[in-house]
Design a protein around this motif. Structure first.
Motif, PDB file in Angstrom:
ATOM      1  N   LEU A 102       0.837  -1.202   0.000  1.00 21.02           N
ATOM      2  CA  LEU A 102       0.000   0.000   0.000  1.00 21.02           C
ATOM      3  C   LEU A 102       0.871   1.251   0.000  1.00 21.02           C
ATOM      4  N   ILE A 103       1.877   1.281   0.856  1.00 21.60           N
ATOM      5  CA  ILE A 103       2.781   2.433   0.924  1.00 21.60           C
ATOM      6  C   ILE A 103       3.538   2.594  -0.394  1.00 21.60           C
ATOM      7  N   GLY A 104       4.008   1.477  -0.944  1.00 22.89           N
ATOM      8  CA  GLY A 104       4.728   1.523  -2.217  1.00 22.89           C
ATOM      9  C   GLY A 104       3.872   2.043  -3.349  1.00 22.89           C
ATOM     10  N   ALA A 105       2.612   1.617  -3.388  1.00 17.47           N
ATOM     11  CA  ALA A 105       1.700   2.065  -4.444  1.00 17.47           C
ATOM     12  C   ALA A 105       1.430   3.562  -4.344  1.00 17.47           C
ATOM     13  N   LYS A 107       3.371   5.824  -3.020  1.00 14.00           N
ATOM     14  CA  LYS A 107       4.590   6.535  -3.411  1.00 14.00           C
ATOM     15  C   LYS A 107       4.720   6.614  -4.936  1.00 14.00           C
ATOM     16  N   GLU A 108       4.415   5.514  -5.620  1.00 12.16           N
ATOM     17  CA  GLU A 108       4.504   5.493  -7.085  1.00 12.16           C
ATOM     18  C   GLU A 108       3.540   6.504  -7.702  1.00 12.16           C
ATOM     19  N   LEU A 109       2.310   6.519  -7.232  1.00 13.89           N
ATOM     20  CA  LEU A 109       1.302   7.435  -7.776  1.00 13.89           C
ATOM     21  C   LEU A 109       1.675   8.896  -7.511  1.00 13.89           C
ATOM     22  N   LYS A 110       2.158   9.175  -6.311  1.00  9.40           N
ATOM     23  CA  LYS A 110       2.543  10.548  -5.975  1.00  9.40           C
ATOM     24  C   LYS A 110       3.766  11.003  -6.759  1.00  9.40           C
ATOM     25  N   ALA A 111       4.553  10.038  -7.235  1.00  8.03           N
ATOM     26  CA  ALA A 111       5.715  10.359  -8.079  1.00  8.03           C
ATOM     27  C   ALA A 111       5.309  10.531  -9.542  1.00  8.03           C
ATOM     28  N   GLY A 112       4.029  10.301  -9.828  1.00  8.44           N
ATOM     29  CA  GLY A 112       3.532  10.507 -11.183  1.00  8.44           C
ATOM     30  C   GLY A 112       3.483   9.264 -12.041  1.00  8.44           C
ATOM     31  N   TYR A 113       3.664   8.089 -11.402  1.00  8.64           N
ATOM     32  CA  TYR A 113       3.656   6.833 -12.152  1.00  8.64           C
ATOM     33  C   TYR A 113       2.360   6.062 -11.908  1.00  8.64           C
ATOM     34  N   ASP A 114       2.044   5.155 -12.822  1.00 12.82           N
ATOM     35  CA  ASP A 114       0.843   4.328 -12.695  1.00 12.82           C
ATOM     36  C   ASP A 114       1.129   3.091 -11.845  1.00 12.82           C
ATOM     37  N   ILE A 115       0.069   2.559 -11.247  1.00 16.75           N
ATOM     38  CA  ILE A 115       0.180   1.254 -10.590  1.00 16.75           C
ATOM     39  C   ILE A 115      -0.931   0.359 -11.125  1.00 16.75           C
ATOM     40  N   ALA A 116      -0.699  -0.937 -11.085  1.00 13.34           N
ATOM     41  CA  ALA A 116      -1.684  -1.905 -11.553  1.00 13.34           C
ATOM     42  C   ALA A 116      -2.040  -2.852 -10.420  1.00 13.34           C
ATOM     43  N   ILE A 117      -3.313  -3.211 -10.333  1.00 16.52           N
ATOM     44  CA  ILE A 117      -3.784  -4.050  -9.238  1.00 16.52           C
ATOM     45  C   ILE A 117      -4.880  -4.991  -9.730  1.00 16.52           C
ATOM     46  N   THR A 118      -4.875  -6.210  -9.196  1.00 14.44           N
ATOM     47  CA  THR A 118      -5.973  -7.150  -9.442  1.00 14.44           C
ATOM     48  C   THR A 118      -6.810  -7.178  -8.164  1.00 14.44           C
ATOM     49  N   PRO A 119      -7.990  -6.542  -8.157  1.00 13.21           N
ATOM     50  CA  PRO A 119      -8.764  -6.411  -6.916  1.00 13.21           C
ATOM     51  C   PRO A 119      -9.223  -7.736  -6.314  1.00 13.21           C
ATOM     52  N   ASP A 120      -9.243  -8.815  -7.121  1.00 12.80           N
ATOM     53  CA  ASP A 120      -9.652 -10.116  -6.582  1.00 12.80           C
ATOM     54  C   ASP A 120      -8.450 -11.019  -6.285  1.00 12.80           C
ATOM     55  N   ASP A 131     -10.385  -4.274  -0.326  1.00 15.72           N
ATOM     56  CA  ASP A 131     -10.381  -2.878   0.135  1.00 15.72           C
ATOM     57  C   ASP A 131      -9.239  -2.055  -0.446  1.00 15.72           C
ATOM     58  N   GLY A 132      -8.139  -2.707  -0.831  1.00 12.24           N
ATOM     59  CA  GLY A 132      -6.923  -1.990  -1.178  1.00 12.24           C
ATOM     60  C   GLY A 132      -7.075  -0.964  -2.283  1.00 12.24           C
ATOM     61  N   ILE A 133      -7.771  -1.316  -3.348  1.00  9.53           N
ATOM     62  CA  ILE A 133      -7.897  -0.404  -4.484  1.00  9.53           C
ATOM     63  C   ILE A 133      -8.634   0.875  -4.092  1.00  9.53           C
ATOM     64  N   VAL A 134      -9.619   0.745  -3.206  1.00  7.38           N
ATOM     65  CA  VAL A 134     -10.364   1.921  -2.739  1.00  7.38           C
ATOM     66  C   VAL A 134      -9.469   2.795  -1.870  1.00  7.38           C
ATOM     67  N   ALA A 135      -8.737   2.171  -0.961  1.00  8.44           N
ATOM     68  CA  ALA A 135      -7.852   2.922  -0.068  1.00  8.44           C
ATOM     69  C   ALA A 135      -6.797   3.691  -0.863  1.00  8.44           C
ATOM     70  N   ILE A 136      -6.188   3.041  -1.833  1.00  8.23           N
ATOM     71  CA  ILE A 136      -5.142   3.689  -2.628  1.00  8.23           C
ATOM     72  C   ILE A 136      -5.715   4.852  -3.423  1.00  8.23           C
ATOM     73  N   SER A 137      -6.857   4.631  -4.054  1.00 10.06           N
ATOM     74  CA  SER A 137      -7.475   5.678  -4.867  1.00 10.06           C
ATOM     75  C   SER A 137      -7.851   6.897  -4.027  1.00 10.06           C
TER      76      SER A 137
END
Length: 204
Positions: A102-105, A107-120, A131-137
């Motif tokens: 979660l912390i890594g994701a 950091k990546e987004l705040k640095a301007g990069y995309d992240i990919a996730i499989t919610p299931d 829950d993770g995708i909602v928390a990150i967004s």
């Protein structure tokens, strides 16, 4: 010897096979126009992940994306394979290493990069949204790009995620929906909306 096979030999062979499937198939892309500078959360079902690096590279040829991949041993081969296809990784999932991922994701987004996730992922249930995708967004105000891939010919594993492997010489339909904003939604409502959107073009 086993570690060498898992981390080197198997991923190399896998990425060659995946590239062959892509090259030999007819491709149809259903893509929106997006802001080239906006970082996104890319979401796709675990069972459809195999061809998604090509979906991403089509809409962002020079983009940088890091996939959240399980710290379980079975995630190692996938990690190495997607690295060959130009996808970085953030190790961790809802069941293992979640806080670190979660912390890594974020950091990546705040640095301007995309992240990919499989919610299931990594263990389901299939087509559920953790829950993770909602928390990150909501912590980053990043919008979500929903990816799907529908092959006309494929093998389907008898696994929890009904993993799809397209067959060569078929047709691949790639879908990316308009960016989804869940910033004003409660968690339950956000998860239901993400699930509904992700099922629109999903494989059965």
């Amino acid at each position: 010897m086993k570690l060498f096979l898992v981390t080197k030999v198997v991923p190399f062979i896998m990425q060659l096979f995946v590239r062959f499937i892509y090259i030999s198939s007819k491709k149809v892309f259903h893509h929106p126009k997006i802001d080239s500078k906006e970082p996104f959360i890319v979401a796709f079902w675990h069972g459809e992940l195999l061809m998604q690096p090509f979906n991403y590279k089509r809409i962002r040829p020079k983009g940088k994306v890091s996939a959240m991949i399980s710290e379980h041993k079975d995630g190692e081969a996938i990690t190495r394979t997607v690295e060959y296809l130009g996808i970085d990784s953030i190790r961790g999932s809802s069941t293992r290493g979640g806080a670190k991922a979660l912390i890594g994701a974020i950091k990546e987004l705040k640095a301007g990069y995309d992240i990919a996730i499989t919610p299931d992922g990594p263990k389901g249930p299939r087509h559920s949204v953790a829950d993770g995708i909602v928390a990150i967004s909501q912590k980053t105000n990043a919008r979500i790009l929903i990816f799907n891939c529908r092959p006309t010919k494929y093998w389907q594993f008898n696994s929890w995620d009904k993993f799809i492997v397209p067959k060569p010489f078929g047709k691949l339909e790639f879908f990316i929906q308009e960016p989804l904003d869940i910033s004003s939604l409660e968690q339950k409502e956000a998860k239901e909306l993400i699930q509904d959107k992700m099922l629109l073009n999903a494989m059965k």
